[in-house]
Design an enzyme around this catalytic site. Structure first.
Site, PDB file in Angstrom:
ATOM      1  CB  SER A   1       8.278  -3.648   9.256  1.00  0.00           C
ATOM      2  OG  SER A   1       8.038  -2.310   9.660  1.00  0.00           O
ATOM      3  CG  ASP A   2       1.800  -3.812   7.298  1.00  0.00           C
ATOM      4  OD1 ASP A   2       1.636  -2.573   7.249  1.00  0.00           O
ATOM      5  OD2 ASP A   2       0.929  -4.621   6.945  1.00  0.00           O
ATOM      6  CD1 TRP A   3       3.135   3.161   9.229  1.00  0.00           C
ATOM      7  CD2 TRP A   3       4.016   1.707   7.788  1.00  0.00           C
ATOM      8  NE1 TRP A   3       3.859   3.868   8.279  1.00  0.00           N
ATOM      9  CE2 TRP A   3       4.403   3.006   7.393  1.00  0.00           C
ATOM     10  CE3 TRP A   3       4.469   0.630   7.029  1.00  0.00           C
ATOM     11  CZ2 TRP A   3       5.219   3.261   6.288  1.00  0.00           C
ATOM     12  CZ3 TRP A   3       5.270   0.871   5.921  1.00  0.00           C
ATOM     13  CH2 TRP A   3       5.626   2.168   5.563  1.00  0.00           C
TER      14      TRP A   3
ATOM     15  CB  ALA B   1       4.904  -5.588  11.189  1.00  0.00           C
TER      16      ALA B   1
ATOM     17  CB  SER C   1       7.970  -8.345   6.509  1.00  0.00           C
ATOM     18  OG  SER C   1       8.238  -7.170   7.257  1.00  0.00           O
TER      19      SER C   1
END
Length: 833
Positions: free
Chosen positions: A226-228, A230, A194
């Protein structure tokens, strides 16, 4: 919703307590998921990997295969090659101890100013989706998870942590979700990442789009990672977000346990997330005694780490060369190419010009970066390809404005005398937390740097040339540089808060002018306090992260002299090959481009060389489009992307004619920046408006009626083709098959990409002027015919109906247009739907 899972996974889920379950939903560290011995779950390791798998450490002592950029792969238009690219990624992942590759990046080339343009495939949703599906299958068929990213509409970098995209429902489904749908429904991706951004005002880690269509109508049974950083709130736990990265800190943890116990978050939501993580673990062989069965390709595989530290497979290195060779796009040729076996005699002297000829970019900047064991420059490749010719080099113009890392053969550890630089992390009392001798001076720690108060680096440097040079560094914060004990520079480098994340991996640089003597050894020492560094725009920080380059740059007081030197070399040579390009400060994660011009004086260099030698070939070493005001004034132009570690050999293969330049453009290249119909990527009041709707890329160019320099799908070869006949049939599954007969009318074997577009004049639906519906690649000997069978799926005729919020087909006649590229038509027919 619930996900079908093997009975064993359900049994293990039932054995976990609520705190154990919640613990699994946040990463254990920067790259790993938590283990849970109680159910036989080992840690699962993830790694960046769109164009090479780095592993849990960014370290030149454990190098990675540097594959060509995604744009190079997309330029092949070859799904079989994309599958093998995914296989190579899986091989590297297992070698590196990695279970999940964080790629492919399948956001679209909405604008050529997009900073991560090089890391994504194409401006077209179909081309992107088909390549993504192939990559995912290649990776997962070999037991390693793939993670298509970034879901969804993350097609820009400016304010990416906070900006919201406003996009219409039709465009969202037909354009931006379409590649993800193909990767999930066709490739059966085991994870999806995401994005940071919001869509319609809702951040993606909390967005209903994670449920529908992703986990709903598409049937995605994997993990939403998740993107880091996010995930910023507990609210995302009630949504379809499954995993918070990185860890171990995050907004869920004890707060989520309390929310479940109070009834604010349903236990079923937690169980669904844990079930997916257990299923992923089963698929990659991380769950003891669990057979992934029909859910995955791995049954009882060994932990990934057992394969670490082996060298990269020779076959995968050969693939890097093949992908780049096949992806090079020839856009101009007055007959000068190929240099061997063509109309002209073989050159006895070749002038190879440009800083990128010696120091090419083989990959873009940011988290996709890997450290290869070595790279083959264009100069290396051409010297190997022309062993009997005189091959000279001149810099001509500078591409890189930041500091360059020191060559390893010029630096020594002051204590041992071995090649390298000694680096230390110190605590508040000066105690050593970590000390290493590194074999490079461009260094990165992602989550594995000790959290201390000071960092220092020291090396003995022996330059090979006398004169002025600039010495400095690239890192955020205050740093001092001493030469033989005397401080020559002490300065603090900072960026705006919104640029902090990007600057950690591509920090600003500074340098001071120093006079040096060739052969003399200088003691260089950098000191860098690691305190007072700002946090991410959302207030979070990234502990254990440090990007530091100890470096140098040449002093150029008179840029005209560099051009003059190159002109003299070109005038004395049979052929001049000018390599121009961009760099990691132009194309990188974390920021968008501000213009499409080549950096520095490179345009002036090309113009001057072309005036001196009419046999000038220009090689463009960029991951995304640049404007080329000289393109009609040179003999040939090759667009070569970021070419991976075998770049120089692949380029030489094409220049000599050992290989066909079979690439076709995966994105439109403009003549001028002002011509680009969809250009702006800058949020206004925190919002990016995708007002062009479905008219993206070549579709936008066609609607605008403006001719680009080179259209989508364009590319020349070393032979010619005629398009002779087209027929359309339908198979029992409902797919249309467009059968095209083509003939190689040239004098050598060649490769052609046969493209099929659809159009619907007078449609009652908002549609592009024409849209790509399918393609295939054919090869044939000189004078031979070939049959191209192009599959056109039913979806190509459908549109997203905003009245019913689903797919519909407008009955009637569609025009089928067979073409070499988006700007032309060779054959037409019609089909009734």
């Amino acid at each position: 919703m619930t996900v079908p899972a093997e009975p064993r996974v359900e049994e293990l889920l039932a054995r976990l307590t609520l705190p154990q379950k919640v613990r699994l939903l946040t990463g254990a560290d920067f790259w790993s998921l938590h283990a849970e011995p109680a159910v036989g779950l080992r840690t699962v390791v993830v790694s960046d990997g769109p164009s090479g798998v780095r592993g849990a450490e960014w370290d030149e002592r454990d190098p990675s295969l540097n594959l060509p950029s995604a744009t190079a792969l997309a330029a092949t238009w070859d799904t079989d090659l994309a599958y093998r690219y995914g296989v190579a990624a899986a091989h590297e992942a297992r070698r590196k101890g990695v279970d999940v590759v964080l790629g492919p990046t399948i956001n679209l080339h909405r604008s050529p100013l997009g900073g991560r343009h090089f890391e994504a495939y194409s401006e077209d949703p179909l081309l992107t989706g088909e390549l993504a599906e192939a990559f995912v299958r290649g990776c997962q068929d070999n037991g390693v998870g793939a993670c298509p990213k970034h879901y969804v509409a993350n097609d820009f970098e400016t304010e990416r942590f906070s900006a919201s995209v406003e996009v219409g429902e039709q465009a969202l489904h037909e354009v931006y979700l379409a590649p993800f749908e193909r990767a999930v429904t066709g490739g059966r991706a085991w994870t999806v990442m995401s994005a940071y951004n919001a869509v319609g005002g809702t951040t993606m880690t909390e967005h209903p789009l994670l449920n529908e269509p992703l986990k709903g109508s598409w049937g995605f049974d994997g993990v939403v990672i998740s993107d880091w950083t996010a995930v910023r709130s507990l609210a995302s736990a009630a949504a379809a977000q499954d995993l918070v990265m990185p860890g171990p800190e995050g907004p869920w943890g004890d707060a989520l346990v309390d929310a479940v116990e109070s009834g604010d978050v349903p236990l079923d939501a937690v169980d669904d997330k844990v079930r997916r993580i257990l299923l992923l673990a089963a698929r990659v062989g991380a769950l003891e005694g669990v057979d992934a069965g029909s859910h995955g390709a791995v049954v009882g595989s060994a932990p990934a780490a057992e394969g670490a530290r082996r060298p990269t497979d020779d076959a995968d290195i050969a693939l890097a060369r093949e992908v780049e060779t096949r992806g090079i796009v020839l856009v101009r040729n007055d007959g000068i190419l190929p240099l061997l076996g063509g109309a002209a005699p073989a050159p006895t002297s070749v002038a190879v010009l440009g800083q990128s000829a010696l120091r090419p970019r083989t990959q873009g900047g940011g988290s996709a970066t890997v450290v290869p064991v070595g790279t083959v420059s264009p100069l290396d490749g051409l010297r190997a390809a022309f062993p009997d010719a005189t091959v000279t080099h001149a810099t001509g113009a500078l591409v890189h404005d930041g500091v360059l890392p020191f060559p390893l053969d010029e630096i020594r550890d002051p204590r041992t005398g071995e090649p390298g630089i000694r680096v230390r992390f110190l605590d508040a009392e000066g105690g050593v937390l970590l000390e290493e001798v590194r074999r490079a001076t461009d260094l990165m720690w992602l989550g594995n740097a000790p959290v201390g108060h000071d960092f220092d680096a020291e090396t003995d440097w022996t330059p090979t040339e006398s004169g002025p040079v600039e010495l400095g560094w690239a890192v955020l914060g205050r740093t001092a540089l001493a030469v033989d004990g005397e401080t020559v520079l002490d300065e603090e480098l900072a960026v705006a808060p919104e640029d902090f994340g990007a600057a950690l991996m591509a920090p600003p640089s500074v340098a001071a002018r120093v006079e040096v003597e060739a052969g003399r050894t200088y003691r260089l020492r950098w000191t860098h306090p690691m305190t007072g560094i700002p946090s991410m725009p959302d207030g979070s920080d990234l502990p254990g992260v440090l990007g530091f380059t100890a470096g140098w740059r040449p002093v150029v007081d008179r840029p005209d002299d560099l051009i003059a030197e190159a002109v003299e070399a070109a005038r004395a040579a049979d052929v001049a090959v000018v390599v121009v390009g961009t760099n990691e400060k132009v194309e990188s994660e974390g920021f968008d481009r501000t213009h499409l011009s080549l950096p520095g004086r490179q345009d002036d260099l090309v113009a001057a060389v072309a005036a001196a030698n009419p046999r000038t070939v220009v090689v463009v070493n960029s991951g995304s489009p640049v404007v080329m005001p000289w393109r009609d004034d040179v003999a040939a132009v090759l667009l070569t992307w970021f070419g991976g570690q075998e770049y120089g050999h692949a380029l030489a293969d094409v220049l000599t004619g050992a290989a066909e330049p079979g690439g076709r453009l995966p994105t439109t290249w403009p003549a001028t920046q002002e011509d680009v119909p969809v250009l702006d990527v800058t949020p206004r009041d925190g919002v990016v408006r995708y007002d062009e709707g479905v008219h993206l890329g070549h579709r936008a160019w066609l609607r605008a009626g403006v001719a680009p320099a080179y259209p989508f799908g364009f590319g020349l070869g070393y032979t010619t083709w005629s398009y002779d006949d087209v027929q359309v049939g339908t198979d029992p599954a409902g797919d249309r098959w467009v059968t095209v007969t083509v003939t190689n009318t040239g004098d050598r074997r060649g490769r052609e990409v046969v493209q099929v577009y659809l159009s619907r004049p007078g449609s009652a639906v908002e549609r592009p002027v024409r849209w790509l519906a399918g393609w295939t690649v054919v090869s044939a000997d000189a004078g031979a015919q070939a049959t191209a069978d192009v599959r056109v799926r039913p979806r190509a005729f459908e549109h997203w109906d905003t009245d019913v919020h689903g797919w519909s087909t407008e009955p009637g006649e569609f025009t089928v247009e067979v073409a070499r590229h988006a700007g032309t038509t060779d054959l037409t027919t019609t089909v009734e739907v």
